[in-house]
Design a protein around this motif. Sequence first.
Motif, mmCIF file in Angstrom:
data_model
loop_
_atom_site.group_PDB
_atom_site.id
_atom_site.type_symbol
_atom_site.label_atom_id
_atom_site.label_comp_id
_atom_site.label_asym_id
_atom_site.label_seq_id
_atom_site.Cartn_x
_atom_site.Cartn_y
_atom_site.Cartn_z
ATOM 1 N N LEU A 127 0.811 -1.210 0.000
ATOM 2 C CA LEU A 127 0.000 0.000 0.000
ATOM 3 C C LEU A 127 0.844 1.259 0.000
ATOM 4 O O LEU A 127 0.328 2.348 -0.301
ATOM 5 C CB LEU A 127 -0.927 -0.002 1.222
ATOM 6 N N PRO B 149 0.322 3.181 -4.575
ATOM 7 C CA PRO B 149 -0.208 4.511 -4.946
ATOM 8 C C PRO B 149 0.772 5.332 -5.772
ATOM 9 O O PRO B 149 0.366 6.037 -6.714
ATOM 10 C CB PRO B 149 -0.491 5.172 -3.598
ATOM 11 N N CYS C 38 0.006 6.730 -9.442
ATOM 12 C CA CYS C 38 0.114 8.167 -9.724
ATOM 13 C C CYS C 38 1.178 8.453 -10.782
ATOM 14 O O CYS C 38 1.020 9.342 -11.629
ATOM 15 C CB CYS C 38 0.427 8.926 -8.438
ATOM 16 N N VAL D 211 -1.751 13.356 -4.124
ATOM 17 C CA VAL D 211 -2.548 12.120 -4.042
ATOM 18 C C VAL D 211 -1.684 10.938 -3.623
ATOM 19 O O VAL D 211 -2.072 10.111 -2.791
ATOM 20 C CB VAL D 211 -3.240 11.847 -5.388
ATOM 21 N N CYS E 155 -0.780 11.295 0.197
ATOM 22 C CA CYS E 155 -1.937 11.043 1.069
ATOM 23 C C CYS E 155 -2.337 9.569 1.053
ATOM 24 O O CYS E 155 -2.591 8.963 2.099
ATOM 25 C CB CYS E 155 -3.108 11.916 0.631
ATOM 26 N N THR E 156 -2.390 8.983 -0.141
ATOM 27 C CA THR E 156 -2.795 7.583 -0.250
ATOM 28 C C THR E 156 -1.769 6.658 0.393
ATOM 29 O O THR E 156 -2.131 5.691 1.074
ATOM 30 C CB THR E 156 -2.993 7.202 -1.727
ATOM 31 N N ILE F 246 -2.150 6.883 4.174
ATOM 32 C CA ILE F 246 -3.292 6.073 4.625
ATOM 33 C C ILE F 246 -2.958 4.593 4.559
ATOM 34 O O ILE F 246 -3.334 3.810 5.435
ATOM 35 C CB ILE F 246 -4.530 6.399 3.767
ATOM 36 N N GLY F 247 -2.220 4.176 3.523
ATOM 37 C CA GLY F 247 -1.834 2.773 3.399
ATOM 38 C C GLY F 247 -0.896 2.312 4.496
ATOM 39 O O GLY F 247 -0.899 1.137 4.872
#
Length: 216
Positions: free
Chosen positions: A5, A9, A13, A30, A33-34, A37-38
Amino acid sequence: VKTLLLILPWLICGGLLLAEMMSTNGALVVGACTAGIGMIGPTLWLERKVKQRQALIRKGLPDLLDLLVVCLEGGLSLPASFQQIIGEFRSVHPALGQEIAVVQWESQFGETVGSAFERLAQRSGVEEIKGIATAFKQSEQFGAGLVSTLRALSSLFRFKLIQQTEERAAKAGTQILFPTLLFIFPGIFVILLGPAALQMKTLLKKMNKPSATSSQ
């Protein structure tokens, strides 16, 4: 999973950036942030699952000790008592039933019951099980009365569960205050003030009509 994760991302991207479907700044924001979170998400999910399993095990401890007391007082041996409990717990307390099956398996291969419960306390993180392990160890080493100790522990654990339930019930009133203010009160205000606002709007329109006629 966290590594996947974290990397995936950025790869997505990067592909969107090369395909000119996303700007450089957008891809950086993006992706960061991703990926964040991962990294955090699996840890939070795992902690939640651990707490849920601990709560299930903790909930079944009084029933476990009560059944042990009944089986031992009925003349069953400790291995036979565990076998009986495993059969009963498969549908009622499956999480604790699985752990008791491991305890029985370890005791059959030479581990003492006290040590097996101590290992159960370590891998589950439930502090109450350490008291059960201590009771079995004292019974094995000094011949202490096991049934009376298990009965006392059962009463103690059940009392703690009742206390925790009362604490959660007491906190529920405070916890529900914010959702009430955020979601319920606006709806009440719309219902109460909506008709008055419509009447005020109609009244203002009527007041503006004569002024418009006089100006003509």
